[in-house]
Design an enzyme around this catalytic site. Structure first.
Site, PDB file in Angstrom:
ATOM      1  N   GLY A   1      -6.199   4.364   5.248  1.00 37.86           N
ATOM      2  CA  GLY A   1      -7.145   5.139   6.044  1.00 37.86           C
ATOM      3  C   GLY A   1      -7.789   4.334   7.157  1.00 37.86           C
ATOM      4  N   VAL A   2      -8.084   3.070   6.891  1.00 31.67           N
ATOM      5  CA  VAL A   2      -8.712   2.244   7.927  1.00 31.67           C
ATOM      6  C   VAL A   2      -7.787   2.082   9.134  1.00 31.67           C
ATOM      7  CG1 VAL A   2     -10.270   1.046   6.366  1.00 31.67           C
ATOM      8  CG2 VAL A   2      -8.017   0.081   6.818  1.00 31.67           C
TER       9      VAL A   2
ATOM     10  N   HIS B   1       0.845  -1.218   0.000  1.00 33.12           N
ATOM     11  CA  HIS B   1       0.000   0.000   0.000  1.00 33.12           C
ATOM     12  C   HIS B   1       0.860   1.239   0.000  1.00 33.12           C
ATOM     13  CE1 HIS B   1      -3.279   2.739   1.327  1.00 33.12           C
ATOM     14  NE2 HIS B   1      -4.049   1.830   0.775  1.00 33.12           N
TER      15      HIS B   1
ATOM     16  N   ILE C   1       1.689   4.688   1.578  1.00 33.70           N
ATOM     17  CA  ILE C   1       0.694   5.537   2.237  1.00 33.70           C
ATOM     18  C   ILE C   1      -0.004   4.691   3.300  1.00 33.70           C
ATOM     19  CG2 ILE C   1      -1.456   6.833   1.925  1.00 33.70           C
ATOM     20  CD1 ILE C   1      -0.557   7.390  -0.958  1.00 33.70           C
TER      21      ILE C   1
ATOM     22  N   GLU D   1      -8.426   3.138  12.936  1.00 35.92           N
ATOM     23  CA  GLU D   1      -8.166   2.165  14.009  1.00 35.92           C
ATOM     24  C   GLU D   1      -7.240   2.756  15.064  1.00 35.92           C
ATOM     25  OE1 GLU D   1      -7.975  -1.109  16.483  1.00 35.92           O
ATOM     26  OE2 GLU D   1      -9.418  -0.753  14.865  1.00 35.92           O
TER      27      GLU D   1
END
Length: 170
Positions: free
Chosen positions: A85-86, A76, A82, A90
């Site tokens: 986003g999850v 990723h 990067i 979290e």
């Protein structure tokens, strides 16, 4: 001849000062080890390195030092890492978990996500960044459900924000 004294002996304090020293000061920071005593997350899913500011029953500010050797950066994205986003969400939730675990009279159990609302991502988080997450408790219902507002920043710039809902499971 020498005189032996107790090296641990403390001179008597004035009565007012003694009373001040006995009142417990609320804990305002947590080390990684202390966070691990509060939350069940472990590598590679332990996403908070330190709590740098804590107000009991109200808010916590935590940091995550983002490093290139974290497993999600392999895919990723190759050549342009990067933080997903999850995982930012979290990480904010784990900071919120510290707030929830420190509430008085909370039954034993595990807080889990019950919902995520109004989450927006404003800038990418990349290796070398220090993610500073501020999570504020908005409501707690029946000692089992919580709603929090989270913000994640890098160098004072907003990276992500949103509302996080939690439920206590047995």
């Amino acid at each position: 001849m020498s005189i032996l004294t107790d090296v641990h002996a403390v001179p008597a304090a004035e009565p007012e000062q003694e009373l001040l020293d006995r009142s417990p000061m609320p804990k305002t920071t947590f080390s990684l080890e202390e966070i691990h005593n509060l939350l069940p997350h472990r590598y590679p899913f332990s996403l908070v390195d330190r709590i740098i500011d804590f107000t009991p029953g109200a808010r916590a500010v935590g940091i995550k030092n983002v490093t290139f050797n974290e497993p999600h950066f392999q895919g990723h994205f190759p050549g342009r890492p990067i933080m997903p986003g999850v995982l930012i969400v979290e990480a904010m939730a784990q900071v919120g978990g510290v707030v929830l675990t420190q509430l008085p009279d909370i039954p034993v159990g595990l807080f889990m996500f019950a919902g995520i609302d109004k989450v927006r991502f404003r800038r990418p988080v990349v290796p070398g960044d220090q993610l500073v997450m501020t999570v504020e408790l908005l409501t707690i219902k029946r000692r089992r459900f919580g709603k929090m507002q989270g913000r994640a920043e890098v160098d004072g710039q907003l990276a992500a924000e949103g509302e996080l809902m939690f439920s206590l499971v047995d």
